[in-house]
Design an enzyme around this catalytic site. Structure first.
Site, mmCIF file in Angstrom:
data_model
loop_
_atom_site.group_PDB
_atom_site.id
_atom_site.type_symbol
_atom_site.label_atom_id
_atom_site.label_comp_id
_atom_site.label_asym_id
_atom_site.label_seq_id
_atom_site.Cartn_x
_atom_site.Cartn_y
_atom_site.Cartn_z
ATOM 1 N N ASP A 49 0.834 -1.206 0.000
ATOM 2 C CA ASP A 49 0.000 0.000 0.000
ATOM 3 C C ASP A 49 0.870 1.258 0.000
ATOM 4 O OD1 ASP A 49 0.832 -0.235 2.616
ATOM 5 O OD2 ASP A 49 -1.156 -0.125 3.516
ATOM 6 N N SER A 50 2.199 1.061 0.003
ATOM 7 C CA SER A 50 3.118 2.183 -0.235
ATOM 8 C C SER A 50 2.852 2.802 -1.608
ATOM 9 C CB SER A 50 4.571 1.727 -0.130
ATOM 10 O OG SER A 50 4.805 0.642 -1.010
ATOM 11 N N ASP A 88 -1.180 -6.117 -0.447
ATOM 12 C CA ASP A 88 -1.364 -5.530 0.880
ATOM 13 C C ASP A 88 -2.838 -5.196 1.096
ATOM 14 O OD1 ASP A 88 0.236 -4.893 2.997
ATOM 15 O OD2 ASP A 88 1.113 -3.102 2.083
ATOM 16 N N LYS A 118 -1.278 -9.532 2.425
ATOM 17 C CA LYS A 118 -0.466 -9.164 3.589
ATOM 18 C C LYS A 118 -1.312 -8.248 4.464
ATOM 19 C CE LYS A 118 3.090 -6.017 3.426
ATOM 20 N NZ LYS A 118 2.599 -4.983 4.374
ATOM 21 N N GLU A 120 -1.125 -5.940 8.364
ATOM 22 C CA GLU A 120 -0.293 -5.432 9.452
ATOM 23 C C GLU A 120 -0.901 -5.791 10.803
ATOM 24 O OE1 GLU A 120 0.434 -1.236 8.984
ATOM 25 O OE2 GLU A 120 1.115 -1.480 6.906
ATOM 26 N N GLU A 187 9.668 -4.942 9.727
ATOM 27 C CA GLU A 187 10.093 -3.631 9.226
ATOM 28 C C GLU A 187 10.694 -2.799 10.352
ATOM 29 O OE1 GLU A 187 7.229 -1.555 6.795
ATOM 30 O OE2 GLU A 187 8.461 0.254 6.716
HETATM 31 O O1 KIV Z 1 3.610 -1.134 1.541
HETATM 32 C C1 KIV Z 1 4.744 -1.603 1.379
HETATM 33 O O2 KIV Z 1 5.456 -1.319 0.421
HETATM 34 C C2 KIV Z 1 5.232 -2.523 2.404
HETATM 35 C C3 KIV Z 1 6.680 -2.887 2.382
HETATM 36 C C4 KIV Z 1 7.522 -1.737 2.779
HETATM 37 C C5 KIV Z 1 6.972 -4.073 3.213
HETATM 38 O O3 KIV Z 1 4.491 -2.926 3.244
#
Ligand code: KIV
Length: 271
Positions: A49-50, A88, A118, A120, A187
């Site tokens: 989600d970056s 994510d 994924k 969190e 992280e």
């Molecule tokens: O959102 C993302 O890019 C991430 C990575 C930094 C692990 O969660």
């Protein structure tokens, strides 16, 4: 007939840990880069989600939406043939209830063709991880600096420096493994803590700013390519300087267009 390259599975990632083989992970947001990374042998493409910060220009990941993640993950899946693709789950798509998490993660798998999600969080998310795994949705965990909690954590800072937090993160990792996660991103945690957690688990740890002992490493692709040169951090190694290359190429193109040097006869059709 030559052997087809085998596609990476979640089971294969766990087997790689057992064999002591390091897992290569990069973030990816589109089909163009997915093709390049897949052909370069990257094991896992993480549609993080970056993307909300890197491509959409937002301040944090908090405003990323499920539709946005589905759009990017579908594109990545079109470009990948070998790599495992992980999407994510954005903020508030999995925290409210395990049922909502199943509906949202199920949509992700159905509409994109990706292999896993994924999410969190540690022990408080274990029941949700279990619920997803029980309906056949593979889950990668994410501990340490969890960017969706940036406001609660007081910024993007290293986690687990004191004994109490280190113990909590270790317990969270065990809870996620117990709940059926197939891997965990660590992280921004101190290298000794990441090493301790990696040894304590049978599933692989994937580090970002977590030192060399993790079973695999992940970086944000535009950071490691030097394409996002406004961001720098101790843990990011730049393997290229693409932002500079882009600026130079575009300046040259602009000059040639303005001076009438592009297009030349070789770029033009005579009939
Ligand atoms: O959102 C993302 O890019 C991430 C990575 C930094 C692990 O969660």
């Amino acid at each position: 007939m030559a052997d087809e390259p085998k596609s990476v599975t979640t089971r294969e990632l766990i087997a790689m840990k057992t064999r002591g083989e390091r897992i290569v992970v990069l973030t990816c947001y589109d089909a163009l880069f997915a093709r390049l990374l897949d052909a370069s042998g990257v094991d896992v493409l993480l549609v993080g989600d970056s993307v909300n910060q890197i491509l959409a220009g937002a301040e944090t990941t908090l405003s990323a939406t499920l539709d946005q993640m589905i759009y990017h993950t579908r594109s990545v899946c079109r470009g990948a043939t070998r790599a495992l693709v992980v999407c994510d789950l954005p903020f508030l798509t999995f925290q409210v209830s395990p049922q909502e998490a199943i509906r949202n993660a199920g949509r992700v798998l159905q509409e994109t063709g990706c292999h896993a999600v994924k999410l969190e969080g540690g022990a408080p998310m274990a029941a949700t991880v279990r619920a997803l795994v029980d309906v056949g949705i593979p889950v990668m965990g994410h501990l340490g600096l969890t960017p969706q909690s940036v406001h609660a954590l007081g910024g993007y800072r290293v986690q687990g420096r004191d004994e109490k937090t280190a113990e909590r993160i270790t317990a969270d990792a065990r809870a996620l493994e117990e709940a059926g996660a197939f891997a965990i991103v660590l992280e921004l945690v101190p290298a000794p803590l990441a090493s301790h957690i990696t040894k304590a688990l049978t599933i692989p740890t994937i580090g970002i700013g977590a030192g060399p002992a993790c079973d695999g490493q992940v970086l944000v692709l535009p950071d490691m390519l030097g394409l996002n040169d406004q961001f720098s951090a101790k843990f990011v190694k730049r393997y290229a300087a693409l932002a500079e290359d882009v600026r130079e190429a575009v300046k040259l193109y602009a000059a040639e267009v303005r001076e009438g040097r592009y297009p030349g006869p070789e770029h033009s059709f005579t009939k």
